[in-house]
Design a protein around this motif. Sequence first.
Motif, short mmCIF file in Angstrom:
data_model
loop_
_atom_site.label_atom_id
_atom_site.label_comp_id
_atom_site.label_asym_id
_atom_site.label_seq_id
_atom_site.Cartn_x
_atom_site.Cartn_y
_atom_site.Cartn_z
N ASP A 178 55.24 38.38 129.26
CA ASP A 178 56.42 37.95 130.00
C ASP A 178 57.08 39.11 130.74
O ASP A 178 57.70 38.91 131.79
CB ASP A 178 57.44 37.32 129.04
N ARG B 69 50.82 38.67 133.46
CA ARG B 69 49.72 38.04 132.74
C ARG B 69 48.40 38.80 132.89
O ARG B 69 47.66 38.97 131.92
CB ARG B 69 49.50 36.61 133.23
N GLU C 19 49.84 27.74 135.31
CA GLU C 19 50.94 28.16 136.17
C GLU C 19 50.65 28.04 137.66
O GLU C 19 51.55 28.21 138.47
CB GLU C 19 51.37 29.58 135.82
N SER D 121 49.70 36.12 138.08
CA SER D 121 50.30 34.79 138.20
C SER D 121 51.40 34.81 139.25
O SER D 121 52.39 35.53 139.13
CB SER D 121 50.88 34.36 136.85
N TRP E 97 54.78 33.84 137.83
CA TRP E 97 55.45 34.93 137.12
C TRP E 97 56.05 35.93 138.11
O TRP E 97 57.18 36.40 137.91
CB TRP E 97 54.48 35.65 136.19
N SER F 90 59.21 34.60 139.37
CA SER F 90 60.27 34.68 138.36
C SER F 90 60.85 36.09 138.25
O SER F 90 61.98 36.27 137.80
CB SER F 90 59.74 34.24 137.00
N THR G 63 60.26 29.38 131.74
CA THR G 63 59.30 30.39 132.21
C THR G 63 59.62 31.78 131.70
O THR G 63 58.73 32.54 131.32
CB THR G 63 59.27 30.40 133.75
N GLU G 64 60.90 32.15 131.67
CA GLU G 64 61.26 33.53 131.33
C GLU G 64 60.96 33.89 129.88
O GLU G 64 60.91 35.07 129.53
CB GLU G 64 62.73 33.78 131.65
N ASN H 5 55.74 32.70 127.69
CA ASN H 5 54.64 33.45 127.09
C ASN H 5 55.05 33.96 125.71
O ASN H 5 54.26 33.97 124.76
CB ASN H 5 54.26 34.63 128.00
#
Length: 537
Positions: A145, A149, A200, A259, A262, A265, A439-440, A443
């Motif tokens: 995270d 990834r 994702e 990703s 990610w 984000s 999402t945050e 993982n």
Amino acid sequence: MKFDDLIVEYLGEFGRYQRVQFCLVVLPTLFCALHSLSWTFIAPNVSHRCRLPTDIGEHPIYDIGPSELLTGCDSGNSSNCVYQTCTLKNNQTCQNGYVYSDYSRYTALERWDLICDRHILKPVVQSAYYLGQFLGSLVFGFLGDRYGRKKIFLTAIGIQFFSGIGMSLAPTWYLFALFRVGSGFAHPGIFMTAVILGMELIGPSIRSLASVISGALFSCGQVFLGLAAYFIADYQHLQMTITLPAVLFVTYIWLIPESARWLVSQRRYKEADKILRRAARQNGKHLPETWWEQLEVDSNAGSESRGTEKRNFTDLFRTPRIRCRTFVLFYVWPVVSMAYYGMSMKPDILGNNPYVNFIAGGIFEIPASVFMFLTVDRLGRKPLLIGGLTTAGLTLLSNMFISEAVFAWAPTIQFLLSKASMTLTYSTLYAYTPELFPTEIRNMAVGGCSMMARIGASSASFMVMYLVEIYGRQSITIPFSTTLILAALTVFLVLPETAGAALPETITHLEAPKNVSLRTDDNDKSIPLVEKSPSTD
């Protein structure tokens, strides 16, 4: 616009680019099955007795005739005679070592005499793998995270490869166990990251495909392991066989991107833009300029100079909805893992041939994964999860009343049905769990659940490799079945359905009351991926 809407409208849910990337990222999960269950065949149970002074040669004959049997029996009928396994007739220990009934295979059990007073080392070595998984789940979930990834994925593949080589060359059981910790450490970094990478960048209607295909490849790995173990008699050669092909994954340095979800984000829009434009080009689509300005934004996201707040493991317990989901899943995951790996590590636990059961179990897992994919969106995550848990629990419980003494093939049928049910459950969990968290911390949450699952798998090691051989199969069928049924009840009472819902993106968004908008007045510029109406508990 949510990120899911961006994918559907400008990339397509599962275009050519996504298909290629998806196949690449889930392929390494096959090797997770090979390494996690290899100890089943590297150190299988073999009949043994004390070595006598009269036994000559490196591999003396095991059956020395009725007159030399080490336990008393009817001299007129030697068919029921058995050898004492760990002592002589006068209860002396086996000071001269041991003789094994089968020398056609070279096993770790024979090499290091993991029997009798060293019998406990057998589950210790297997649980070393789960200790590694426990640590890896915590570390890789957090790092995935925070740092992305791809880096975690490639690092885990490298650790698994070198640990596998180390196991094949280890001269002692404790060095083998140490390398097994390393292989287990890499497992969550590969498996859970593959599932997350896969889901994702694909559309919400087929997002469950990530966990299904990963689960099916894990099952294929079991089939390959069973076949390889049947034909490869030397455990060192077997270990090398399941390790060396992974060297091909070095090409992922160039083939696998980070990703894009990610990156968004983390507000790294330029990097995400390059990946998404490549995807759009290969899919024959067009991505608009400054597409990130169309994404919805959390109203709290701009408070820290437009920087992203760094999350940690405690965020799984700070807010009420996430805390409730975390506690439930921290019970369900170890229970499922305990039952699944318990059945896999000792495929003859309910009776019949271990190779046949193991290979057939892997084959039967594949249609279970396909069934999950075909029904998970129609029936929902909760019904499949509850149904799988309940079916597995009742099937295991039935072995107490319907055994091979009643029907010769009953144990095999029970084993296959329970394995298929556990596969359905595991696949559903891998699709369901990421959807329950934003999402945050997604993982990290999946990593935490995987970490807790290792407690169940480690417990299963001692139960099936130690307790069962002392107290019999009831020592696991009763606890396995009752905990599975209790897990089904817990899911039914507590967790929400997530089928068809967009992925939550922030903790604030998930905890917000229903229908509360999270836009800001800053020209609607975005932090990624927040849906307006989160699913509720």
